[in-house]
Design a protein around this motif. Structure first.
Motif, mmCIF file in Angstrom:
data_model
loop_
_atom_site.group_PDB
_atom_site.id
_atom_site.type_symbol
_atom_site.label_atom_id
_atom_site.label_comp_id
_atom_site.label_asym_id
_atom_site.label_seq_id
_atom_site.Cartn_x
_atom_site.Cartn_y
_atom_site.Cartn_z
ATOM 1 N N LEU A 255 56.252 47.863 49.428
ATOM 2 C CA LEU A 255 55.198 46.917 49.041
ATOM 3 C C LEU A 255 53.844 47.585 48.778
ATOM 4 N N PRO A 256 53.295 48.419 49.670
ATOM 5 C CA PRO A 256 51.987 49.035 49.375
ATOM 6 C C PRO A 256 52.020 49.915 48.129
ATOM 7 N N ALA A 257 53.055 50.754 48.010
ATOM 8 C CA ALA A 257 53.166 51.604 46.822
ATOM 9 C C ALA A 257 53.369 50.759 45.574
ATOM 10 N N GLY A 258 54.154 49.690 45.698
ATOM 11 C CA GLY A 258 54.377 48.803 44.558
ATOM 12 C C GLY A 258 53.104 48.130 44.090
ATOM 13 N N PHE A 259 52.221 47.776 45.030
ATOM 14 C CA PHE A 259 50.966 47.137 44.644
ATOM 15 C C PHE A 259 50.069 48.113 43.882
ATOM 16 N N LEU A 260 50.026 49.371 44.330
ATOM 17 C CA LEU A 260 49.259 50.378 43.602
ATOM 18 C C LEU A 260 49.837 50.600 42.210
ATOM 19 N N LEU A 261 51.167 50.615 42.112
ATOM 20 C CA LEU A 261 51.804 50.764 40.802
ATOM 21 C C LEU A 261 51.463 49.594 39.899
ATOM 22 N N ALA A 262 51.440 48.381 40.470
ATOM 23 C CA ALA A 262 51.099 47.197 39.673
ATOM 24 C C ALA A 262 49.667 47.279 39.161
ATOM 25 N N LEU A 263 48.748 47.713 40.014
ATOM 26 C CA LEU A 263 47.360 47.859 39.572
ATOM 27 C C LEU A 263 47.260 48.837 38.409
ATOM 28 N N PHE A 264 47.985 49.939 38.508
ATOM 29 C CA PHE A 264 47.974 50.922 37.421
ATOM 30 C C PHE A 264 48.532 50.319 36.142
ATOM 31 N N ARG A 265 49.676 49.641 36.263
ATOM 32 C CA ARG A 265 50.292 49.054 35.066
ATOM 33 C C ARG A 265 49.378 48.036 34.409
ATOM 34 N N VAL A 266 48.704 47.220 35.213
ATOM 35 C CA VAL A 266 47.843 46.176 34.655
ATOM 36 C C VAL A 266 46.632 46.792 33.971
ATOM 37 N N PHE A 267 45.877 47.593 34.706
ATOM 38 C CA PHE A 267 44.582 48.039 34.185
ATOM 39 C C PHE A 267 44.716 49.174 33.173
ATOM 40 N N PHE A 268 45.755 49.976 33.264
ATOM 41 C CA PHE A 268 45.978 51.003 32.243
ATOM 42 C C PHE A 268 46.273 50.351 30.896
ATOM 43 N N TYR A 281 54.088 50.313 27.677
ATOM 44 C CA TYR A 281 54.946 49.632 28.652
ATOM 45 C C TYR A 281 56.133 50.528 29.007
ATOM 46 N N ARG A 282 56.749 51.071 27.996
ATOM 47 C CA ARG A 282 57.920 51.913 28.237
ATOM 48 C C ARG A 282 57.544 53.139 29.071
ATOM 49 N N LEU A 283 56.378 53.706 28.807
ATOM 50 C CA LEU A 283 55.924 54.885 29.548
ATOM 51 C C LEU A 283 55.653 54.564 31.016
ATOM 52 N N THR A 284 55.279 53.322 31.311
ATOM 53 C CA THR A 284 54.972 52.941 32.693
ATOM 54 C C THR A 284 56.138 52.224 33.374
ATOM 55 N N ASP A 422 50.513 36.455 41.302
ATOM 56 C CA ASP A 422 51.799 36.366 40.600
ATOM 57 C C ASP A 422 52.021 37.510 39.604
ATOM 58 N N PRO A 423 51.070 37.797 38.706
ATOM 59 C CA PRO A 423 51.317 38.897 37.759
ATOM 60 C C PRO A 423 51.520 40.241 38.451
ATOM 61 N N TYR A 424 50.787 40.452 39.534
ATOM 62 C CA TYR A 424 50.907 41.728 40.240
ATOM 63 C C TYR A 424 52.278 41.870 40.891
ATOM 64 N N PHE A 425 52.801 40.785 41.440
ATOM 65 C CA PHE A 425 54.139 40.850 42.032
ATOM 66 C C PHE A 425 55.188 41.143 40.962
ATOM 67 N N PHE A 426 55.007 40.603 39.772
ATOM 68 C CA PHE A 426 55.949 40.941 38.705
ATOM 69 C C PHE A 426 55.890 42.443 38.405
ATOM 70 N N TYR A 427 54.689 42.975 38.247
ATOM 71 C CA TYR A 427 54.541 44.393 37.920
ATOM 72 C C TYR A 427 54.869 45.307 39.105
ATOM 73 N N PRO A 432 60.538 46.285 36.107
ATOM 74 C CA PRO A 432 60.430 44.933 35.548
ATOM 75 C C PRO A 432 60.768 44.933 34.069
ATOM 76 N N GLY A 433 61.125 43.773 33.578
ATOM 77 C CA GLY A 433 61.463 43.708 32.158
ATOM 78 C C GLY A 433 61.335 42.308 31.586
ATOM 79 N N TYR A 434 61.252 42.244 30.278
ATOM 80 C CA TYR A 434 61.190 40.973 29.550
ATOM 81 C C TYR A 434 62.060 41.089 28.303
ATOM 82 N N GLU A 435 62.697 39.992 27.957
ATOM 83 C CA GLU A 435 63.398 39.873 26.685
ATOM 84 C C GLU A 435 62.765 38.722 25.913
ATOM 85 N N VAL A 436 62.275 39.016 24.721
ATOM 86 C CA VAL A 436 61.596 38.022 23.886
ATOM 87 C C VAL A 436 62.403 37.840 22.609
ATOM 88 N N THR A 437 62.810 36.612 22.349
ATOM 89 C CA THR A 437 63.578 36.319 21.130
ATOM 90 C C THR A 437 62.819 35.289 20.302
#
Length: 506
Positions: A255-268, A281-284, A422-427, A432-437
């Motif tokens: 959880l703590p490491a995941g939260f830091l990863l989420a912050l990076f994914r969001v703000f980067f 997205y693919r790089l992160t 909510d967005p941070y928990f997803f990241y 994580p992944g999304y499929e858009v059609t």
């Protein structure tokens, strides 16, 4: 050894012959009998985490070896007493009941054994579950999904019944189960069938007219979701998987490491131009699959398209913008200032006044593309909630979009928790992944303005088109149904007490 002795005293459940005679009543244990797993630890862990805190859940997890030692070397009752104290001491009764209503049933339902459920369901006149688990934990699941009464361990409360003390009135094991069965089935007419899986079930099984042992088998076939008496369309809680000790340990330690990863994914990714975010997205470590051909970007003097999608997480409009590679505007009924400030797309708040909202959305379409989620709230399961018809009245340029989110550890949506997270928990999910059609634009004859169809017909048509693409089931359930079920309010204001919600499948 205990299981072997039990099987010697009572025949295995595989010997049950349904056509042999009519059975009307049944009494059965829960863990290891109706459920494939004999361990109730994951459900206590969910209560500790969702109604308590990260620290309480961690304390429970660290105590697991001691609990196992108590169970095997001292007694089942002693282990349950300590388990209950760590889990429940000081927790508000209302919060525990909300978890029992909105979080636990999905996990319980996924573990129901097919063979014992067939026997249990066949006794249609009266079904009773006799369990050492606290009644407050299992009551909602047993009533709604199994159509049964429940007799479980009762917990003490304080502060006028508002908080649990962590103490037990009486652990329901061994002879206590027999006493409860005798009290429930008065007049000497004991249950036609008794089901159990361990020595401590023998006392109540012995007074049933016939009894069967359920051999331990974690890989026993599970009952299909449609075979139970209800479906978990709505559920809450952050954990995707049933938290067996290994999964629980990972979820807490990561959880703590995941939260830091989420912050990076969001703000980067906020710093990256929208047409390049698919690549970053693919790089992160975020997988984004895009299918179909969306309409071209609007030109000056040409209104934008209205992208109508199902609702999986709060990120849906952002994901659509990234998939398109251009800015869009999303409309929402509630958005925090923080979310608006850091959102990479424009968010326009609606008022729930139909005329004002229609005018607002029409003006936004004149400016460019707009994304709307007409379900009004997220749904985690393979169902679509009823689509609000307002969008169909605004334009003929309607593009249905089918979305599916991949969340392996944490859910990026909640009904009772802090929604801004909510967005941070997803990241925070490792992958994580999304499929858009993007589905074909509605033909003129399928719309309101050009085709003369009613807004409700158009909304239902779009719902069916998206459901068919995803393989989901359409329902008439609404945002209000979800929040009444999970949070006890209509999704817009807080309510003091929870209320139930019925099934409304189309």
């Amino acid at each position: 050894m205990a299981a072997a002795r039990g099987c010697a005293r009572f025949p295995p459940v595989s010997d049950y012959d349904a056509p042999a005679r009519a059975r009307r009543t049944v009494a059965a244990d829960l863990d290891g009998t109706l459920l494939a797993s004999s361990s109730a630890f994951p459900y206590y862990f969910l209560v500790a985490l969702e109604a308590g805190s990260y620290l309480r859940a961690l304390a429970l997890l660290l105590t697991a070896p001691l609990l196992l030692l108590l169970y095997t070397a001292v007694s089942e009752a002693a282990a349950i007493a300590l388990l209950v104290f760590i889990t429940f001491a000081g927790l508000p009764v209302r919060d525990v009941e909300a978890v029992a209503r909105g979080v636990l049933p999905r996990h319980y339902a996924a573990g129901v054994r097919a063979d014992t459920w067939a026997v249990f369901r066949g006794c249609a006149d009266r079904r009773v579950v006799i369990t050492a688990s606290p009644a407050t934990m299992v009551r909602e699941f047993v009533r709604e999904f199994l159509g049964a009464e429940v007799a479980g361990t009762e917990l003490e409360t304080c502060a006028g019944g508002k908080r649990f003390t962590g103490r037990i009135k009486a652990v329901l094991v061994g002879a206590k189960k027999k006493e409860v069965v005798e009290r429930l089935f008065t007049g000497g007419d004991m249950p036609d069938v008794g089901l159990g899986d361990r020595d401590s079930d023998h006392d109540f099984m012995a007074i049933c007219k016939e009894a069967y042992m359920v051999p331990p088998d974690r890989r026993a076939p599970r009952a299909a979701a449609d075979a139970l008496l209800s479906r978990a369309v709505f559920h809450d809680g952050r954990l995707v998987r049933r938290p067996d000790p290994a999964h629980a340990l990972f979820a807490l330690v990561y959880l703590p490491a995941g939260f830091l990863l989420a912050l990076f994914r969001v703000f980067f990714n906020l710093l990256i131009p929208v047409h390049l975010v698919r690549h970053t997205y693919r790089l992160t470590g975020i997988h984004l699959a895009v299918r179909g051909t969306p309409p071209p970007a609007p030109r000056p003097g040409t209104p934008g398209s209205l992208f109508v999608c199902n609702h999986r997480t709060a990120l849906d409009p952002i994901i659509i913008s990234i998939a398109l590679g251009r800015p869009v505007t999303c409309v929402t009924y509630s958005v925090s200032r923080l979310s608006t400030a850091i959102s990479p797309i424009r968010a326009a708040a609606l008022t729930r006044d139909r005329k004002a909202d229609a005018a607002r959305m029409a003006a936004l379409l004149e400016e460019g593309d707009v994304v709307v989620c007409p379900e009004g709230t997220t749904c985690r399961e393979q169902f679509l909630l009823r689509f609000s018809a307002l969008f169909a009245e605004l334009t003929d340029r309607i593009v249905p979009v089918a979305l599916e989110a991949r969340q392996g550890t944490y859910y990026g949506s909640t009904a009772r928790g802090w929604k801004w997270l909510d967005p941070y928990f997803f990241y925070m999910n490792p992958r994580p992944g999304y499929e858009v059609t993007f589905l074909p634009v509605l033909r003129p004859e399928e719309t309101c303005l050009a085709g003369g169809r009613s807004a409700v017909d158009v909304a239902n048509h779009v719902q069916r088109v998206i459901a068919k693409e995803l393989g989901f089931q359409c329902t008439a359930l609404t945002r209000k149904d979800k929040y009444m079920k999970l949070a006890g309010n209509d999704g817009t204001v807080a309510a003091a007490e929870a209320k139930g919600s019925g099934k409304k499948f189309v």
